[in-house]
Design a protein around this motif. Structure first.
Motif, short mmCIF file in Angstrom:
data_model
loop_
_atom_site.label_atom_id
_atom_site.label_comp_id
_atom_site.label_asym_id
_atom_site.label_seq_id
_atom_site.Cartn_x
_atom_site.Cartn_y
_atom_site.Cartn_z
N ILE A 196 25.40 57.67 47.69
CA ILE A 196 26.05 58.05 46.44
C ILE A 196 25.91 56.89 45.45
O ILE A 196 25.77 55.73 45.83
CB ILE A 196 27.54 58.40 46.64
N GLU A 197 25.97 57.23 44.18
CA GLU A 197 25.88 56.25 43.11
C GLU A 197 27.10 56.43 42.21
O GLU A 197 27.36 57.54 41.74
CB GLU A 197 24.59 56.48 42.32
N ARG A 198 27.86 55.36 42.01
CA ARG A 198 29.09 55.48 41.24
C ARG A 198 29.29 54.26 40.34
O ARG A 198 28.89 53.14 40.68
CB ARG A 198 30.30 55.60 42.18
N ASP A 199 29.93 54.49 39.20
CA ASP A 199 30.29 53.43 38.27
C ASP A 199 31.73 53.02 38.56
O ASP A 199 32.66 53.83 38.43
CB ASP A 199 30.15 53.91 36.83
N ILE A 200 31.91 51.76 38.96
CA ILE A 200 33.21 51.31 39.46
C ILE A 200 33.52 49.91 38.92
O ILE A 200 32.64 49.05 38.85
CB ILE A 200 33.22 51.27 41.01
N VAL A 211 46.70 37.71 34.11
CA VAL A 211 46.67 38.60 32.95
C VAL A 211 45.70 38.04 31.91
O VAL A 211 45.82 36.89 31.50
CB VAL A 211 48.08 38.76 32.35
N GLY A 212 44.72 38.85 31.52
CA GLY A 212 43.71 38.38 30.58
C GLY A 212 42.62 37.55 31.20
O GLY A 212 41.78 36.99 30.50
N GLY A 213 42.60 37.46 32.55
CA GLY A 213 41.66 36.60 33.25
C GLY A 213 40.25 37.16 33.37
O GLY A 213 40.00 38.33 33.04
N PRO A 214 39.31 36.35 33.90
CA PRO A 214 37.89 36.72 33.94
C PRO A 214 37.43 37.40 35.22
O PRO A 214 36.28 37.82 35.31
CB PRO A 214 37.19 35.37 33.80
N TYR A 215 38.31 37.51 36.24
CA TYR A 215 37.85 37.97 37.55
C TYR A 215 37.90 39.49 37.66
O TYR A 215 38.60 40.08 38.48
CB TYR A 215 38.66 37.32 38.66
N VAL A 216 37.14 40.12 36.79
CA VAL A 216 36.99 41.57 36.79
C VAL A 216 35.60 41.88 36.24
O VAL A 216 35.10 41.20 35.35
CB VAL A 216 38.11 42.24 35.93
N GLY A 217 34.94 42.87 36.81
CA GLY A 217 33.60 43.24 36.38
C GLY A 217 33.32 44.70 36.73
O GLY A 217 34.02 45.28 37.56
N ALA A 218 32.32 45.26 36.11
CA ALA A 218 32.05 46.68 36.31
C ALA A 218 30.56 46.94 36.29
O ALA A 218 29.81 46.31 35.54
CB ALA A 218 32.73 47.52 35.22
N TYR A 246 36.40 53.27 35.99
CA TYR A 246 35.66 52.29 35.20
C TYR A 246 36.52 51.80 34.05
O TYR A 246 37.35 52.54 33.51
CB TYR A 246 34.38 52.93 34.65
N TRP A 247 36.30 50.53 33.66
CA TRP A 247 37.06 50.03 32.51
C TRP A 247 36.55 50.67 31.22
O TRP A 247 35.52 51.33 31.18
CB TRP A 247 37.01 48.51 32.42
N ARG A 248 37.31 50.46 30.15
CA ARG A 248 36.97 51.07 28.88
C ARG A 248 37.09 50.03 27.77
O ARG A 248 38.06 49.27 27.70
CB ARG A 248 37.90 52.25 28.59
#
Length: 516
Positions: free
Chosen positions: A276-280, A289-296, A464-466
């Motif tokens: 499967i292929e998914r956007d996550i 809060v407001g930190g950099p440790y998030v990616g998509a 997914y983030w927006r």
């Protein structure tokens, strides 16, 4: 006529030179041993390098509060600072070798051997360690002792004379050994880097592909986080000081424990299953809060439920205890991992095999859960068990066993403490709400005033983030900007502040900017 005596070196210089040479003897010989040990580890198992095994032990023994402080204040440099600190401590202790060796050579030898034994003991404490993991530390000890004895023998053979050759030989020999240590260490570093370069191969096409990926606000809102994170920009937070060298040909995944049909798959067998292929969006629990440790990005993998159904999970199991190639364990609630979300054993990211730094050749990925309970990198085994029977690495340290990603938002532009011109200023960022219907609204407040709706970028799905932006009629002065998200269930991002420990940070991201 008065005759001047021949110029001589001031008497104080000789004792000073002797003391400096004596103090340098230990760090130089210990450094040479560490360099040789690192080279041996680079050629075998990089994680067994004497410096790295001691550093990993320090990480394991460090209080959670100090770890979080290091991640928050040092960011991606925390591991470099740790290894550098361990090196400085070793070199500082080894300054005792020279003075000890001048009186009793065996005392200097024993101190260097003791340092090697400490590293060897740390190597054996690694999860899944074998006696072969002692080799780099033992070789480091032998190299350090041998260089100590060799330098001592060379200096003793030097004949005293008017130019004080024994000191000259000492300094020359120490300098040569130090240069050799640097050369060996750099060779080990290069070899480790060469062996850990990414493997590339053609991934199979997904049987269940993701939809067309929309164009984001990347070009229209300068400074905003790109809608899709490049592999090179994806954050990395883990307990490892190295990147495991895992061959795709030798890798395998075992599913066992409380199952009817335990099995083991090679990478080729895993890739032959339906993909499967998914956007996550992936988030670290250490993200403030407001930190950099998030990616998509776009992930490719085998549904976790396909593997669980094949194994036949027995009644009573409530935990997936997953292990990486070196025995690091992470616990995932079975109920959440198999509740219909697109949990997978991922093998690809953004159309390419996983980078080594992010879990090659396969990693666990459970959308909506923080990485420390749902994203095991360098996956090797999944054991179905219970929380009552077995504790994972983070569970033993008091972290939560159920940690859904908290809804949150972040201001990317303008940057904190930036100075902008008066007039229309674009405020923009990203927001995510994976567990509760995705992002439906983002609001912005200036100086604690009323919340005003921002415009949203395209939706890529609830997992997914927006992106979002708001046009601010900025007036001169110092202002505070804040943002918050509202999810599909109508839940508003909480203003109650919480630290990352034990289940994720919360609060409102605020920044200050100056308008001229």
């Amino acid at each position: 006529m008065r005759i001047r005596p021949p110029a001589t070196r001031p008497p104080a210089i000789r004792p000073l030179t002797s003391r400096l040479a004596s103090a340098a003897l230990g760090p130089v010989t210990a450094g040479f041993g560490l360099a040789v040990g690192h080279l041996v580890a680079a050629a075998t198992t990089p994680a067994t390098s004497p410096l790295l095994v001691v550093g990993a032990t320090v990480i394991d023994r460090t209080p959670t509060s100090l770890k979080e402080w290091a991640i928050a204040h040092l960011g991606s440099h925390d591991k470099t600072v740790l290894v550098g600190s361990v090196l400085l401590v070793v070199l500082a202790v080894s300054t005792l070798v020279g003075p000890l060796a001048r009186r009793r050579p065996i005392a200097g030898v024993l101190l260097l051997a003791a340092l090697a034994l400490v590293a060897g003991g740390c190597a054996l404490r690694r999860p899944g360690a074998t006696y072969a993991d002692l080799l780099p530390s033992l070789v480091a000890g032998v190299a350090a002792v041998a260089s100590l004895l060799a330098i001592r023998a060379l200096v003793r053979r030097a004949r005293p004379g008017g130019t004080d050759p024994s000191r000259r030989v000492a300094l020359l020999t120490l300098g040569t050994t130090a240069v050799g240590a640097a050369a060996v260490g750099l060779t080990g570093r290069w070899l480790a880097g060469y062996r850990s370069r990414d493997e590339t191969f053609a991934l199979p096409r997904p049987t269940d592909p993701a939809g067309a990926f929309p164009a984001g606000l990347d070009r229209t809102v300068p400074g905003i986080t790109p809608l899709r994170t490049r592999a090179a920009d994806l954050y990395r937070v883990d307990t490892r000081l190295d990147v495991p060298v895992v061959s795709a040909a030798d890798w395998s995944l075992t599913v066992d424990g409380q199952v009817d049909h335990p099995f083991t798959l090679s990478l080729d067998e895993l890739l032959a299953m339906p993909l499967i292929e998914r956007d996550i969006t992936l988030t670290c629990v250490s993200n403030s809060v407001g930190g950099p440790y998030v990616g998509a990005g776009r992930w490719l993998g085998v549904r976790l439920t396909d593997l669980l159904h094949r194994a036949g999970v027995q009644e009573g199991a409530d935990q997936i205890l997953s292990s990486d190639v070196d025995g690091m364990t992470i616990s995932t609630p079975l109920r959440l991992a198999s509740d219909g979300r697109d949990s997978m054993v991922a093998v690809g990211f953004n159309g390419a095999p996983l980078p080594r730094a992010h879990g090659f050749p396969a990693r666990l990925l459970v959308p909506g859960l923080y990485g420390f309970i749902g994203a095991t990198k360098w996956l090797r085994r999944m054991t179905l068990t219970t929380y009552a029977a077995q504790d994972a690495y983070w569970t033993k340290r008091g972290w939560a066993t159920n940690a859904p990603i908290r809804i949150s938002s972040r201001i990317d532009t303008p940057r904190p403490l930036a100075t902008v011109d008066a007039g229309e200023t674009v405020v923009g960022g990203v927001a995510w709400a994976q567990e509760s219907g995705g992002v439906t609204r983002v609001e912005v407040s200036v100086d604690g005033g009323r919340w005003q709706a921002a415009r949203l970028g395209p939706s890529v799905g609830d997992d997914y983030w927006r992106q979002w932006f708001w046009r601010w009629p900025a007036r001169p002065g110092v202002h505070t900007l804040a943002c918050r998200v509202v999810d599909g269930a109508g839940q508003v991002q909480t203003a109650v502040r919480a630290t990352p420990f034990p289940s994720g940070a919360s609060g409102i991201h605020t920044i200050q900017v100056s308008v001229r």
